[in-house]
Design a protein around this motif. Structure first.
Motif, PDB file in Angstrom:
ATOM      1  N   SER A   1      17.598  10.187  -2.171  1.00 47.04           N
ATOM      2  CA  SER A   1      18.841   9.553  -1.725  1.00 47.04           C
ATOM      3  C   SER A   1      19.985   9.781  -2.711  1.00 47.04           C
ATOM      4  O   SER A   1      19.783   9.746  -3.920  1.00 47.04           O
TER       5      SER A   1
ATOM      6  N   VAL B   1       0.862  -1.181   0.000  1.00 48.62           N
ATOM      7  CA  VAL B   1       0.000   0.000   0.000  1.00 48.62           C
ATOM      8  C   VAL B   1       0.896   1.228   0.000  1.00 48.62           C
ATOM      9  O   VAL B   1       1.815   1.325   0.817  1.00 48.62           O
TER      10      VAL B   1
ATOM     11  N   PHE C   1      15.518  13.583   7.354  1.00 48.79           N
ATOM     12  CA  PHE C   1      16.479  12.495   7.445  1.00 48.79           C
ATOM     13  C   PHE C   1      16.367  11.923   8.854  1.00 48.79           C
ATOM     14  O   PHE C   1      16.410  12.670   9.830  1.00 48.79           O
TER      15      PHE C   1
ATOM     16  N   ASP D   1      -3.352   3.836  -2.016  1.00 46.74           N
ATOM     17  CA  ASP D   1      -4.207   4.420  -0.972  1.00 46.74           C
ATOM     18  C   ASP D   1      -3.335   4.704   0.251  1.00 46.74           C
ATOM     19  O   ASP D   1      -2.180   4.275   0.306  1.00 46.74           O
TER      20      ASP D   1
HETATM   21  C1  LIG Z   1      18.999  13.501   1.055  1.00 43.97           C
HETATM   22  C2  LIG Z   1      19.208  12.085   1.446  1.00 43.97           C
HETATM   23  C3  LIG Z   1      20.378  11.447   1.069  1.00 43.97           C
HETATM   24  C4  LIG Z   1      20.561  10.107   1.409  1.00 43.97           C
HETATM   25  N1  LIG Z   1      21.690   9.499   0.991  1.00 43.97           N
HETATM   26  C5  LIG Z   1      21.860   8.183   1.241  1.00 43.97           C
HETATM   27  C6  LIG Z   1      22.995   7.509   0.737  1.00 43.97           C
HETATM   28  O1  LIG Z   1      23.860   8.095   0.099  1.00 43.97           O
HETATM   29  N2  LIG Z   1      23.104   6.174   0.972  1.00 43.97           N
HETATM   30  C7  LIG Z   1      22.140   5.483   1.673  1.00 43.97           C
HETATM   31  O2  LIG Z   1      22.272   4.267   1.842  1.00 43.97           O
HETATM   32  N3  LIG Z   1      21.059   6.111   2.186  1.00 43.97           N
HETATM   33  C8  LIG Z   1      20.903   7.433   1.978  1.00 43.97           C
HETATM   34  N4  LIG Z   1      19.800   8.072   2.458  1.00 43.97           N
HETATM   35  C9  LIG Z   1      18.839   7.314   3.257  1.00 43.97           C
HETATM   36  C10 LIG Z   1      17.913   6.495   2.372  1.00 43.97           C
HETATM   37  O3  LIG Z   1      17.639   7.181   1.195  1.00 43.97           O
HETATM   38  C11 LIG Z   1      16.621   6.227   3.120  1.00 43.97           C
HETATM   39  O4  LIG Z   1      16.933   5.529   4.293  1.00 43.97           O
HETATM   40  C12 LIG Z   1      15.675   5.387   2.313  1.00 43.97           C
HETATM   41  O5  LIG Z   1      15.401   5.962   1.062  1.00 43.97           O
HETATM   42  C13 LIG Z   1      14.376   5.210   3.069  1.00 43.97           C
HETATM   43  O6  LIG Z   1      13.547   4.423   2.260  1.00 43.97           O
HETATM   44  P1  LIG Z   1      12.147   3.953   2.798  1.00 43.97           P
HETATM   45  O7  LIG Z   1      11.587   3.056   1.762  1.00 43.97           O
HETATM   46  O8  LIG Z   1      12.297   3.426   4.173  1.00 43.97           O
HETATM   47  O9  LIG Z   1      11.299   5.306   2.910  1.00 43.97           O
HETATM   48  P2  LIG Z   1      10.601   6.145   1.745  1.00 43.97           P
HETATM   49  O10 LIG Z   1      11.384   6.128   0.491  1.00 43.97           O
HETATM   50  O11 LIG Z   1      10.249   7.475   2.308  1.00 43.97           O
HETATM   51  O12 LIG Z   1       9.286   5.330   1.444  1.00 43.97           O
HETATM   52  C14 LIG Z   1       8.200   5.327   2.349  1.00 43.97           C
HETATM   53  C15 LIG Z   1       6.933   5.175   1.530  1.00 43.97           C
HETATM   54  O13 LIG Z   1       5.866   4.989   2.457  1.00 43.97           O
HETATM   55  C16 LIG Z   1       4.741   5.664   1.952  1.00 43.97           C
HETATM   56  N5  LIG Z   1       3.852   5.911   3.081  1.00 43.97           N
HETATM   57  C17 LIG Z   1       4.167   6.552   4.226  1.00 43.97           C
HETATM   58  N6  LIG Z   1       3.113   6.549   5.041  1.00 43.97           N
HETATM   59  C18 LIG Z   1       2.110   5.894   4.401  1.00 43.97           C
HETATM   60  C19 LIG Z   1       0.758   5.569   4.733  1.00 43.97           C
HETATM   61  N7  LIG Z   1       0.216   5.919   5.893  1.00 43.97           N
HETATM   62  N8  LIG Z   1       0.011   4.890   3.842  1.00 43.97           N
HETATM   63  C20 LIG Z   1       0.536   4.525   2.646  1.00 43.97           C
HETATM   64  N9  LIG Z   1       1.806   4.815   2.280  1.00 43.97           N
HETATM   65  C21 LIG Z   1       2.578   5.481   3.151  1.00 43.97           C
HETATM   66  C22 LIG Z   1       5.295   6.918   1.306  1.00 43.97           C
HETATM   67  O14 LIG Z   1       4.419   7.449   0.327  1.00 43.97           O
HETATM   68  C23 LIG Z   1       6.603   6.403   0.700  1.00 43.97           C
HETATM   69  O15 LIG Z   1       6.463   6.021  -0.653  1.00 43.97           O
HETATM   70  C24 LIG Z   1      19.571   9.408   2.145  1.00 43.97           C
HETATM   71  C25 LIG Z   1      18.404  10.055   2.518  1.00 43.97           C
HETATM   72  C26 LIG Z   1      18.208  11.376   2.176  1.00 43.97           C
HETATM   73  C27 LIG Z   1      16.936  12.032   2.583  1.00 43.97           C
END
Ligand SMILES: Cc1cc2nc3c(=O)[nH]c(=O)nc-3n(C[C@H](O)[C@H](O)[C@H](O)COP(=O)(O)OP(=O)(O)OC[C@H]3O[C@@H](n4cnc5c(N)ncnc54)[C@H](O)[C@@H]3O)c2cc1C
Length: 418
Positions: free
Chosen positions: A89, A76, A359, A223
């Protein structure tokens, strides 16, 4: 599992946190192409083995691992997959943790600290094998990483870290000031260069993993999850549309937007800033296209992407309000350029992209992965710091093992209530 009791202590008001939203502003250089997705229209409800909330890189790795196990998976996401923090990232794939091995050993003892480092090194090797085994086209490339001492540090400032790494059998080489200058043309009192790191396009990596998962039967529901319900043997995610998905497990891969029933004592949200330049002439690139990061606070890191653009990030600050973060963009971009110019004056600094983002980091530099203490059918994965993608991969292995009933002793190293 119909008729799950709704526990008011656990059911969170699950709307985006207005302070940190939008999670990112500006634009990173990754492609915005939106491949067709198998969207499942839910009428009323559905059931599956595992519902994954969030289709960023964490959800994508988890879906790949779970569908490979033959589990039925529904994902979802309230927005287009991979367009949360994953799209911000810089995707430097490091096995070195934000907390040095020396500091981690002081906190948890050398044996545990070296095992944690070794686990990250092995994870990156496996991640590379996974990408090539699944033929995911995401510009994945092995790179060395170069960890620089601060400019005013003592020449021996990284000696203890190097010694600890060698003791832990990690592939690290110490460079003196002269050796660093000769090998990389950079002027710092010392550096550590390691093999085993990598880079990738994070959006294409997430898309590729999702695509393989969809081929194996996973489906996406477009959703927002607005509520959760938990019972002894299962759980349910309640969607904004009113539909309910029942499952044996719920994976919370919602990035920096965890529901309030997930404990967060170790976690804090800060702000970070990045820029990308226009492609650099090849003669200007530093050797081996190393991933460079600095032992400074606020820190600086940089790499080249597959089009020879220089990506520079860092300048992190304890700001969690999106407006304040955005307003600092011009100042932070200028500072990133100034710091990188000091290190590599031969580069061109024509900025083509600038972006800022929330972050999440933890007090010990380790991620928060595991069962949610008061809702053990929920498994959360977040708080990765700079090693987001390495830890997302590790999270997917842990999630698959927990769902298969194969929890290991070491999972407690990442426990949410450690
Ligand atoms: C600027 C920046 C640079 C970075 N550089 C690095 C790097 O060089 N190397 C590295 O390893 N890591 C890096 N990171 C860290 C890494 O990018 C993140 O840890 C990682 O992208 C997180 O992924 P995620 O899937 O957990 O979260 P996200 O990509 O945020 O995905 C979460 C998803 O959940 C969805 N969501 C949230 N709440 C709900 C809800 N209630 N219902 C439905 N959907 C929902 C959102 O829409 C989103 O699509 C960086 C981060 C940033 C911000």
């Amino acid at each position: 599992m119909s008729g799950l009791p709704s526990d008011p202590r656990l059911n969170a008001e699950f709307s985006p946190n207005p302070r940190i939203h939008p999670l990112r502003s500006g634009r990173a250089p990754w492609s915005d192409e939106r491949p067709p997705l198998p969207i499942l229209e839910l009428r009323g409800g559905a059931g599956c083995d595992v519902v994954i909330v969030g289709a960023g890189i964490t959800g994508a790795f988890a879906a790949e691992a779970l569908t490979r196990q033959g589990k039925s998976v529904l994902m979802v996401d309230r927005s287009f997959p991979g367009r949360g923090s994953t799209a911000a990232s810089t995707a430097m794939l490091l096995w070195e943790i934000d907390t040095s091995l020396v500091e981690l050993a002081e906190r948890y003892g050398f044996t545990k600290a070296s095992m944690l480092y070794g686990r990250c090194l092995a994870a990156l090797r496996e991640l590379g094998e996974l990408v090539s085994g699944l033929a995911i086209d995401c510009n994945f490339a092995a790179r060395p990483s170069l960890y620089l001492a601060e400019s005013d540090a003592q020449p021996d400032s990284l000696a203890a870290e190097q010694e600890a790494r060698l003791r832990a059998n990690l592939p690290s080489t110490h460079l003196s000031m002269a050796e660093l200058q000769q090998s990389f043309g950079m002027s710092r009192p010392a550096a550590l260069v390691v093999s085993g790191a990598a880079e990738a396009d994070p959006v294409r990596l997430a898309n590729g993993l999702l695509h393989r998962s969809f081929e194996r039967g996973a489906r996406l529901v477009a959703d927002a999850v607005v509520d959760y319900q938990f019972a002894q043997n299962g759980a349910a995610a309640v969607l904004a549309s009113g539909a309910v998905i029942e499952a044996r497990h719920i994976v919370l891969a919602t990035g920096y937007d965890m529901p309030s029933f997930v404990p967060s004592d170790l976690h804090r949200i800060v702000s970070t800033w990045c820029i990308a330049t226009l492609p650099q002439a090849e003669a200007r690139l530093w050797p081996h296209r190393a991933l460079v990061w600095e032992a400074a606070d606020p820190y600086l890191y940089a790499r080249f992407d597959s089009q020879d653009r220089l990506l520079i990030g860092g300048e992190d600050a304890a700001i969690s309000v999106a407006d304040a973060r955005e307003s600092l963009m011009p100042e932070k971009a200028a500072r990133l350029v100034q710091r990188m110019r000091g290190l590599q004056p031969q580069l061109e600094f024509d900025v083509s992209h600038s972006w800022s983002a929330a972050f999440g980091e933890t007090a010990d530099g380790l991620p928060l992965i595991g069962r949610v203490p008061r809702a053990p059918q929920a498994i959360a994965a977040y708080g990765y710091g700079g090693n987001g993608i390495t830890f997302s991969y590790i999270a997917s292995r842990m999630i698959a093992a927990i769902v298969a009933g194969e929890e290991r002793q070491w999972f407690s190293d990442f426990a949410l209530d450690r």
